[in-house]
Scaffold this active site. Structure first.
Site, mmCIF file in Angstrom:
data_model
loop_
_atom_site.group_PDB
_atom_site.id
_atom_site.type_symbol
_atom_site.label_atom_id
_atom_site.label_comp_id
_atom_site.label_asym_id
_atom_site.label_seq_id
_atom_site.Cartn_x
_atom_site.Cartn_y
_atom_site.Cartn_z
ATOM 1 N N LYS A 145 -2.115 -1.302 -6.773
ATOM 2 C CA LYS A 145 -1.473 -0.882 -5.856
ATOM 3 C C LYS A 145 -0.828 -2.007 -4.839
ATOM 4 O O LYS A 145 -1.728 -2.896 -4.235
ATOM 5 C CB LYS A 145 -2.284 0.135 -4.742
ATOM 6 C CG LYS A 145 -1.579 0.439 -3.570
ATOM 7 C CD LYS A 145 -2.683 1.172 -2.642
ATOM 8 C CE LYS A 145 -2.047 1.142 -1.081
ATOM 9 N NZ LYS A 145 -2.842 2.054 -0.185
ATOM 10 N N GLY A 173 -0.956 7.644 6.265
ATOM 11 C CA GLY A 173 -0.348 8.183 7.407
ATOM 12 C C GLY A 173 -0.952 9.711 7.518
ATOM 13 O O GLY A 173 -0.603 10.417 8.527
#
Lengths: 64, 254
Positions: free
Chosen positions: B93, B182
């Site tokens: 990632k 988020g």
């Protein structure tokens, strides 16, 4: 010989990365870098430690 | 179920391993949600590495190491190389942070790092914005999955730019897309999946809940429901009411 190990000043007699890991008591599950460059495990016995080196020894940790 | 670099994953929920009150609560959360992927990081060894590794290896999720906290191409590339050796996976990632307050990715450095890593055999999961041009460049760089943010990391604000993410989904119908960061509530996760995203990656929403295991379960259910809704082809919204009960045959009772 004075080096910086994981951000802290360190005195070592180790001549190679492999020797440094043994001297400092690290376990097997680590990855290493010298002066910002990755040092693969098979290269550790041939990677010299010299005065002023910045050594990073990283381990698995929590992440998002 | 999502397919990343040829590997099918059992769940569309991807869960981080940071910020839990204790290792046992982390394990409880993973047991409750059964996420397909667990994200991890590398940090300076201070004695806890082996124990943490033993814990995450037993979670039953595939490991996705990150380059969290890296601010330059060089830092991110070196961290990825160390992660590949340490975790025994080419998956990474890729985070290259450009702004301290928003943790917004430095998309220029991200594309450069993704190019270098893809050429070196990595399978890159880039943490990016929903910008169409940036995403196209990441695909050109060799990425076969994109992970746009929903909102800034740890903010719990949900899907900040639904239009932008819908647009991204429409532009790249065949690319696995993950909303990363988020997410604060199960409704946010469901919304992402209803929009046709392939997976959701979250951490703080579970780890910082009062009962992380219960929230992990709620997130897993939301992701499953959102995916089922997307494949069920939802109705279009409309401005005017439309009676659902038949009008014909209604009694005249004036």
């Amino acid at each position: 010989m004075n080096i910086t190990l994981n951000g802290a000043p360190c005195q070592t007699a180790a001549a190679t990365m492999a020797a440094l890991l043994v001297e400092q008591g690290f376990g097997p599950k680590v990855a290493t870098a010298r002066n910002g460059d990755f040092v693969p495990a098979p290269m550790r016995p041939d990677t010299p430690i010299t005065e002023g080196d910045r050594i990073e020894v990283l381990a698995p940790m929590q992440g998002g | 179920m999502p397919v990343f670099y040829g590997t099918e994953i059992d769940s569309a929920l991807m869960l981080g391993t940071a910020q839990y009150p204790s290792p046992s609560i982390l394990a409880d959360a993973f047991r409750a949600a059964r996420p397909g992927i667990a994200t991890v990081s590398l940090r300076r060894e201070a004695g806890g590495g082996q124990g943490f590794w033993d814990l995450v290896s037993g979670l039953g999720a595939r490991i996705l190491p990150n380059t969290a906290g890296c601010h330059t191409v060089k830092e991110a590339v070196t961290t990825a190389q160390m992660a590949r050796e340490l975790f025994g996976t080419s998956w990474i990632k890729l985070e290259v942070i450009g702004h301290a307050d928003t943790l917004q990715p430095d998309v220029v450095a991200l594309i450069e790092a993704a190019t270098i890593l893809s050429a070196d055999g990595f399978e890159v999961f880039p943490y990016c914005t929903e910008d169409l041009t940036v995403c196209a460049r990441l695909l050109d760089a060799g990425c076969q999955v994109l992970m746009p943010w929903g909102a800034p990391i740890g903010s719990g604000r949900g899907i900040n730019n639904a239009y932008g993410l819908r647009s991204l989904r429409a532009h790249f119908p065949d690319v696995p897309l993950v909303v990363d960061a988020g997410i604060g509530l199960p409704s946010h996760a469901a919304q992402a999946m209803e929009m046709g995203f392939d997976a959701v990656l979250l951490n703080s929403a579970v780890a910082r809940a009062g009962d992380p295991a219960a929230m992990a379960r709620a997130m897993a259910l939301a992701v499953e429901a959102g995916r089922a809704a997307f494949t069920a082809d939802p109705m279009d919204a409309r401005d005017m009411a439309a009676p659902s009960t038949p009008v014909i045959g209604k009694a005249f009772l004036e």
